[in-house]
Design an enzyme around this catalytic site. Sequence first.
Site, PDB file in Angstrom:
ATOM      1  CD  GLU A  40      69.034  83.751  24.278  1.00 18.98           C
ATOM      2  OE1 GLU A  40      67.830  84.114  23.144  1.00 18.98           O
ATOM      3  OE2 GLU A  40      68.476  83.376  25.042  1.00 18.98           O
ATOM      4  CE  LYS A 106      64.275  82.569  22.285  1.00 20.75           C
ATOM      5  NZ  LYS A 106      65.104  83.751  23.395  1.00 20.75           N
ATOM      6  CB  CYS A 142      66.226  81.695  25.705  1.00 22.12           C
ATOM      7  SG  CYS A 142      66.447  83.209  27.585  1.00 22.12           S
TER       8      CYS A 142
END
Length: 271
Positions: A40, A106, A142
């Site tokens: 990321e 995300k 994440c």
Amino acid sequence: MRVALAQIISGRDLAGNLSILEQEARRAKAGGADMVVFPEASMRAFGNSLLDVAEPLDGPWASRVRSIAASLGIVVVAGLFTPGAGGKVRNTLLATGPGVESSYDKVHLFDAFGFLESDTVAPGTDPVTFDAGGLTFGLATCYDIRFPALFTANADRGADANIVCASWASGPGKVDQWQLLARARALDSTTYVLACGQGDPVTQGAPAKAGSPTGVGHSAVVSPFGDVLEELDGAPGMLFADLDAAVVKEARQKLPVLANRREFQAQRSLS
């Protein structure tokens, strides 16, 4: 299929980060990898302005990643920032290379441990999978790793492996949590988990940067049985692993958690 995880430390400079990406992609190719996964925020590290670098997926930074992947004949997965609504950006993963062109925004934003990603980032809405090398890969970023449903949703869409690109925030117990969550998500979904994080800047002599998730390293490949096949420490580095769809099939025969699932409707107490 052979994959490589490139545990880099990105900085503020977009061109410099592209140079690192190209160097590591060449290293992955030389090691026999068909795919290389970057963390990321490969485009620009957290702790810097994101809005001024956000660009569409046909913009110059993404186009250069696409060119690197095409020239090397390798699939590249890397994190960048694309424009979002309301003056925000989207935290995006680009997957590109021979026969592959996909992206994921995300879904779960890191509003935790005193950090508010939602202040500057707009969430995505949908799971994303893509096919490469005879396998299907799901994408996650994440904080997504804390939410099992995304990983099982990817498995329901055929994923043999889930790729998690991260810039994991440091703090007490955070490395242990990262390691535990990667193994748990592999077991939840009976997929390989390719967990690629930013390296820890402290290992390179940089001072700890409070308030920004700049990475802790410990990238790893976990088997569908929850075994850690390869893992790095906190410093920048690269690992390689060979993925086999037959191992996923075996795991789902021996441990059919996807087939055995039951769905429950959440209910609130009226008392």
